[in-house]
Motif scaffolding. Structure first.
Motif, PDB file in Angstrom:
ATOM      1  N   TRP A   1      -4.670   5.726   9.672  1.00 27.12           N
ATOM      2  CA  TRP A   1      -5.613   5.737   8.543  1.00 27.12           C
ATOM      3  C   TRP A   1      -5.135   4.749   7.460  1.00 27.12           C
ATOM      4  N   VAL A   2      -3.857   4.798   7.152  1.00 26.98           N
ATOM      5  CA  VAL A   2      -3.284   3.893   6.139  1.00 26.98           C
ATOM      6  C   VAL A   2      -3.523   2.438   6.544  1.00 26.98           C
ATOM      7  N   ALA A   3      -3.221   2.125   7.806  1.00 29.26           N
ATOM      8  CA  ALA A   3      -3.362   0.744   8.280  1.00 29.26           C
ATOM      9  C   ALA A   3      -4.814   0.286   8.166  1.00 29.26           C
TER      10      ALA A   3
ATOM     11  N   GLY B   1       7.732  -3.993  -9.017  1.00 31.05           N
ATOM     12  CA  GLY B   1       8.254  -2.947  -9.896  1.00 31.05           C
ATOM     13  C   GLY B   1       7.327  -2.679 -11.067  1.00 31.05           C
ATOM     14  N   TYR B   2       7.676  -1.636 -11.819  1.00 31.23           N
ATOM     15  CA  TYR B   2       6.828  -1.206 -12.935  1.00 31.23           C
ATOM     16  C   TYR B   2       6.636  -2.311 -13.965  1.00 31.23           C
ATOM     17  N   TYR B   3       7.598  -3.247 -14.076  1.00 31.13           N
ATOM     18  CA  TYR B   3       7.438  -4.320 -15.056  1.00 31.13           C
ATOM     19  C   TYR B   3       6.177  -5.138 -14.770  1.00 31.13           C
TER      20      TYR B   3
ATOM     21  N   PHE C   1       5.835  14.834   1.580  1.00 27.04           N
ATOM     22  CA  PHE C   1       5.010  15.180   2.742  1.00 27.04           C
ATOM     23  C   PHE C   1       5.160  14.237   3.939  1.00 27.04           C
ATOM     24  N   ILE C   2       5.615  13.002   3.712  1.00 25.73           N
ATOM     25  CA  ILE C   2       5.760  12.082   4.855  1.00 25.73           C
ATOM     26  C   ILE C   2       6.772  12.611   5.895  1.00 25.73           C
ATOM     27  N   PRO C   3       7.951  13.100   5.450  1.00 22.86           N
ATOM     28  CA  PRO C   3       8.887  13.651   6.448  1.00 22.86           C
ATOM     29  C   PRO C   3       8.297  14.837   7.217  1.00 22.86           C
TER      30      PRO C   3
ATOM     31  N   ALA D   1       0.851  -1.196   0.000  1.00 24.00           N
ATOM     32  CA  ALA D   1       0.000   0.000   0.000  1.00 24.00           C
ATOM     33  C   ALA D   1       0.884   1.242   0.000  1.00 24.00           C
ATOM     34  N   LEU D   2       0.634   2.167  -0.919  1.00 21.63           N
ATOM     35  CA  LEU D   2       1.423   3.402  -1.020  1.00 21.63           C
ATOM     36  C   LEU D   2       0.477   4.595  -0.995  1.00 21.63           C
ATOM     37  N   ILE D   3       0.730   5.516  -0.081  1.00 21.03           N
ATOM     38  CA  ILE D   3      -0.194   6.634   0.108  1.00 21.03           C
ATOM     39  C   ILE D   3      -0.077   7.656  -1.012  1.00 21.03           C
ATOM     40  N   ARG D   4      -1.208   8.248  -1.368  1.00 16.87           N
ATOM     41  CA  ARG D   4      -1.268   9.318  -2.364  1.00 16.87           C
ATOM     42  C   ARG D   4      -2.039  10.492  -1.786  1.00 16.87           C
TER      43      ARG D   4
ATOM     44  N   PRO E   1       4.017  14.236  -3.769  1.00 14.54           N
ATOM     45  CA  PRO E   1       4.619  12.912  -3.552  1.00 14.54           C
ATOM     46  C   PRO E   1       4.872  12.603  -2.070  1.00 14.54           C
ATOM     47  N   PRO E   2       4.719  11.326  -1.692  1.00 24.72           N
ATOM     48  CA  PRO E   2       4.930  10.947  -0.282  1.00 24.72           C
ATOM     49  C   PRO E   2       6.334  11.299   0.226  1.00 24.72           C
ATOM     50  N   MET E   3       7.324  11.239  -0.660  1.00 25.06           N
ATOM     51  CA  MET E   3       8.689  11.589  -0.248  1.00 25.06           C
ATOM     52  C   MET E   3       8.757  13.041   0.228  1.00 25.06           C
TER      53      MET E   3
ATOM     54  N   ARG F   1       2.688  -0.621 -12.125  1.00 22.00           N
ATOM     55  CA  ARG F   1       2.826   0.567 -11.296  1.00 22.00           C
ATOM     56  C   ARG F   1       1.825   0.460 -10.151  1.00 22.00           C
ATOM     57  N   PRO F   2       2.029   1.221  -9.079  1.00 25.65           N
ATOM     58  CA  PRO F   2       1.004   1.257  -8.031  1.00 25.65           C
ATOM     59  C   PRO F   2      -0.277   1.874  -8.603  1.00 25.65           C
ATOM     60  N   LEU F   3      -1.431   1.271  -8.320  1.00 23.07           N
ATOM     61  CA  LEU F   3      -2.703   1.725  -8.881  1.00 23.07           C
ATOM     62  C   LEU F   3      -3.817   1.631  -7.832  1.00 23.07           C
TER      63      LEU F   3
ATOM     64  N   ARG G   1       8.732   7.547  13.447  1.00 19.05           N
ATOM     65  CA  ARG G   1       7.987   8.023  14.610  1.00 19.05           C
ATOM     66  C   ARG G   1       6.964   7.030  15.128  1.00 19.05           C
ATOM     67  N   GLN G   2       6.416   6.242  14.218  1.00 18.20           N
ATOM     68  CA  GLN G   2       5.375   5.306  14.636  1.00 18.20           C
ATOM     69  C   GLN G   2       5.915   4.251  15.597  1.00 18.20           C
ATOM     70  N   PHE G   3       7.245   4.111  15.614  1.00 15.33           N
ATOM     71  CA  PHE G   3       7.850   3.121  16.504  1.00 15.33           C
ATOM     72  C   PHE G   3       7.899   3.576  17.949  1.00 15.33           C
TER      73      PHE G   3
ATOM     74  N   GLY H   1      11.761  -2.307  -7.668  1.00 13.79           N
ATOM     75  CA  GLY H   1      12.176  -1.491  -8.810  1.00 13.79           C
ATOM     76  C   GLY H   1      12.498  -2.293 -10.067  1.00 13.79           C
ATOM     77  N   VAL H   2      11.876  -3.469 -10.221  1.00 12.96           N
ATOM     78  CA  VAL H   2      12.110  -4.286 -11.422  1.00 12.96           C
ATOM     79  C   VAL H   2      11.311  -3.700 -12.587  1.00 12.96           C
ATOM     80  N   GLU H   3      12.023  -3.293 -13.629  1.00 10.11           N
ATOM     81  CA  GLU H   3      11.354  -2.583 -14.724  1.00 10.11           C
ATOM     82  C   GLU H   3      11.391  -3.326 -16.060  1.00 10.11           C
TER      83      GLU H   3
HETATM   84  P1  C2E Z   1       9.209   2.701  -0.655  1.00 11.35           P
HETATM   85  O1  C2E Z   1       8.521   2.104   0.524  1.00 11.35           O
HETATM   86  O2  C2E Z   1      10.593   2.265  -0.921  1.00 11.35           O
HETATM   87  O3  C2E Z   1       8.233   2.434  -1.883  1.00 11.35           O
HETATM   88  C1  C2E Z   1       8.680   2.129  -3.182  1.00 11.35           C
HETATM   89  C2  C2E Z   1       8.618   3.342  -4.085  1.00 11.35           C
HETATM   90  O4  C2E Z   1       9.174   2.982  -5.342  1.00 11.35           O
HETATM   91  C3  C2E Z   1       7.211   3.840  -4.369  1.00 11.35           C
HETATM   92  O5  C2E Z   1       7.275   5.250  -4.526  1.00 11.35           O
HETATM   93  C4  C2E Z   1       6.906   3.174  -5.713  1.00 11.35           C
HETATM   94  O6  C2E Z   1       5.917   3.854  -6.457  1.00 11.35           O
HETATM   95  C5  C2E Z   1       8.250   3.243  -6.378  1.00 11.35           C
HETATM   96  N1  C2E Z   1       8.425   2.195  -7.405  1.00 11.35           N
HETATM   97  C6  C2E Z   1       7.840   0.983  -7.452  1.00 11.35           C
HETATM   98  N2  C2E Z   1       8.268   0.277  -8.524  1.00 11.35           N
HETATM   99  C7  C2E Z   1       9.163   1.059  -9.172  1.00 11.35           C
HETATM  100  C8  C2E Z   1       9.953   0.882 -10.356  1.00 11.35           C
HETATM  101  O7  C2E Z   1       9.927  -0.144 -11.029  1.00 11.35           O
HETATM  102  N3  C2E Z   1      10.774   1.922 -10.704  1.00 11.35           N
HETATM  103  C9  C2E Z   1      10.833   3.061  -9.985  1.00 11.35           C
HETATM  104  N4  C2E Z   1      11.646   4.025 -10.392  1.00 11.35           N
HETATM  105  N5  C2E Z   1      10.099   3.263  -8.847  1.00 11.35           N
HETATM  106  C10 C2E Z   1       9.266   2.274  -8.458  1.00 11.35           C
HETATM  107  P2  C2E Z   1       6.206   6.197  -3.827  1.00 11.35           P
HETATM  108  O8  C2E Z   1       4.857   5.574  -3.869  1.00 11.35           O
HETATM  109  O9  C2E Z   1       6.386   7.569  -4.392  1.00 11.35           O
HETATM  110  O10 C2E Z   1       6.661   6.199  -2.317  1.00 11.35           O
HETATM  111  C11 C2E Z   1       7.892   6.738  -1.939  1.00 11.35           C
HETATM  112  C12 C2E Z   1       8.185   6.461  -0.485  1.00 11.35           C
HETATM  113  O11 C2E Z   1       7.245   7.130   0.359  1.00 11.35           O
HETATM  114  C13 C2E Z   1       8.072   4.986  -0.121  1.00 11.35           C
HETATM  115  O12 C2E Z   1       9.252   4.311  -0.508  1.00 11.35           O
HETATM  116  C14 C2E Z   1       7.892   5.087   1.371  1.00 11.35           C
HETATM  117  O13 C2E Z   1       9.121   5.293   2.014  1.00 11.35           O
HETATM  118  C15 C2E Z   1       7.050   6.352   1.512  1.00 11.35           C
HETATM  119  N6  C2E Z   1       5.631   5.995   1.665  1.00 11.35           N
HETATM  120  C16 C2E Z   1       4.697   5.718   0.711  1.00 11.35           C
HETATM  121  N7  C2E Z   1       3.506   5.411   1.262  1.00 11.35           N
HETATM  122  C17 C2E Z   1       3.686   5.476   2.618  1.00 11.35           C
HETATM  123  C18 C2E Z   1       2.830   5.275   3.754  1.00 11.35           C
HETATM  124  O14 C2E Z   1       1.638   4.920   3.656  1.00 11.35           O
HETATM  125  N8  C2E Z   1       3.395   5.460   4.997  1.00 11.35           N
HETATM  126  C19 C2E Z   1       4.716   5.817   5.156  1.00 11.35           C
HETATM  127  N9  C2E Z   1       5.184   5.967   6.403  1.00 11.35           N
HETATM  128  N10 C2E Z   1       5.539   6.014   4.118  1.00 11.35           N
HETATM  129  C20 C2E Z   1       5.038   5.844   2.851  1.00 11.35           C
END
Ligand code: C2E
Ligand code: CA
Ligand code: CA
Ligand code: CA
Length: 278
Positions: A92-94, A256-258, A76-78, A59-62, A72-74, A261-263, A120-122, A236-238
């Motif tokens: 909420w994510v959980a 990975g994107y291959y 706003f998460i920090p 699960a990846l937050i948007r 991007p999460p990178m 992508r996250p959807l 921080r969640q730790f 990151g397998v493409e």
């Molecule tokens: P992460 O946990 O290492 O997540 C993998 C990131 O790599 C994701 O970026 C994903 O979209 C991207 N990715 C996946 N496959 C590929 C690929 O084949 N090639 C490339 N270039 N990238 C790929 P995203 O979604 O932008 O998330 C970035 C970071 O933000 C995450 O890195 C994670 O550290 C954080 N994050 C995302 N969602 C959450 C969340 O719900 N909670 C927390 N605490 N952090 C989150």
């Protein structure tokens, strides 16, 4: 020369001010993002190289903001961490991810659900209990939840992380060390953590085909994981070539994107179905 120097400073100054203004804006808007329903979760498949099936998702937050668009999460998460908003966002994510996994289960699609936990969640002592209660409420068997913590967070305060991991694993929740290879793991702690998964960071997968050093690192991680009886997920397998090389090296799962992508749920469902039909 003097003039170009000062104009360079001006450019620097302006972009610096812009960054600062954006940061302030993000801070003020982030407070309301949750209650305004601006967050969603995207899901990215984790593909088992032996079964040739999708066995899990991450699960990846948007964050979609009406003015800024997609943030991007990178970015706003920090900030959420510094503002202590990460606890509310993290819960909420959980909750959202667990309900989605439970929904898929009821439809006969048994997928592991991976969620990211930030540093921080730790420090939240109720985390393990709360996750346990969420799983129970949703009716998802605990072994289908897997929490990802980055290697650097794990090594920052290994004793505290060990305590929380013990509580989570007591409940049956699985644990993955994320971004492996980018921090400084002690092998002693890696053994103590006794996690189920190691996720090889995409930095090592990016140049896997042409780079002997990266191949060496991936082989070494696979060797360590094998002796510690942990499974390895490569991120990151493409390309098909990267997939085949990782398969040949004995990697367990890829993401990975291959594969995809996250959807959002409705878009990822047919993709997973496509991979898993037999
Ligand atoms: P992460 O946990 O290492 O997540 C993998 C990131 O790599 C994701 O970026 C994903 O979209 C991207 N990715 C996946 N496959 C590929 C690929 O084949 N090639 C490339 N270039 N990238 C790929 P995203 O979604 O932008 O998330 C970035 C970071 O933000 C995450 O890195 C994670 O550290 C954080 N994050 C995302 N969602 C959450 C969340 O719900 N909670 C927390 N605490 N952090 C989150
Ligand atoms: Ca992750
Ligand atoms: Ca990662
Ligand atoms: Ca990463």
């Amino acid at each position: 020369a003097k003039q170009s120097g000062s104009s360079r400073f001006k450019v620097y100054d302006e972009s610096c001010q812009q960054n600062f203004a954006r940061r302030l804006y993000i801070e003020s808007e982030l407070r309301y993002a949750l209650e305004r329903g601006q967050f969603t979760l995207f899901y990215q498949p984790q593909f088992d190289l032996r079964l040739n099936r999708v066995v899990g998702v991450e699960a990846l937050i948007r964050w979609q903001h009406p003015e800024m668009g997609f943030v991007p999460p990178m970015e706003f998460i920090p900030i959420a961490e510094q503002m202590e908003l990460i606890h509310a966002i993290g819960y909420w994510v959980a909750e959202e991810a667990i309900s989605q996994a439970a929904r898929w289960h009821r439809q006969g699609v048994q997928l592991r659900m991976g969620i990211n936990l930030s540093a921080r969640q730790f420090s939240d002592e109720r985390l393990a209990d709360k996750l346990g209660r969420m799983l129970k409420k949703a009716g998802l068997p605990t072994e289908y939840l897997d929490v990802e913590i980055t290697e650097s967070v794990a090594m920052e305060s290994p004793e505290r992380v060990l305590q929380l991991l013990a509580k989570l694993q007591e409940q049956g929740v699985k644990v993955a060390i994320d971004d492996f290879g980018t921090g400084y793991s002690s092998l002693e702690y890696l053994q103590k953590f006794d996690v189920e998964f190691i996720k090889i960071d995409q930095a090592f997968v990016r140049n896997l085909l042409g780079n002997k050093a990266d191949q060496g690192i991936v082989k070494a991680v696979l060797g360590i994981a094998e002796s510690l009886e942990m499974r390895v997920i490569a991120e990151g397998v493409e390309s098909a070539e990267e997939l085949e090389l990782l398969r040949a090296l004995g990697c367990d799962e890829i993401q990975g994107y291959y594969i995809s992508r996250p959807l959002p749920p409705a878009e990822i469902e047919p993709i997973i179905e496509g991979y898993n039909q037999d």
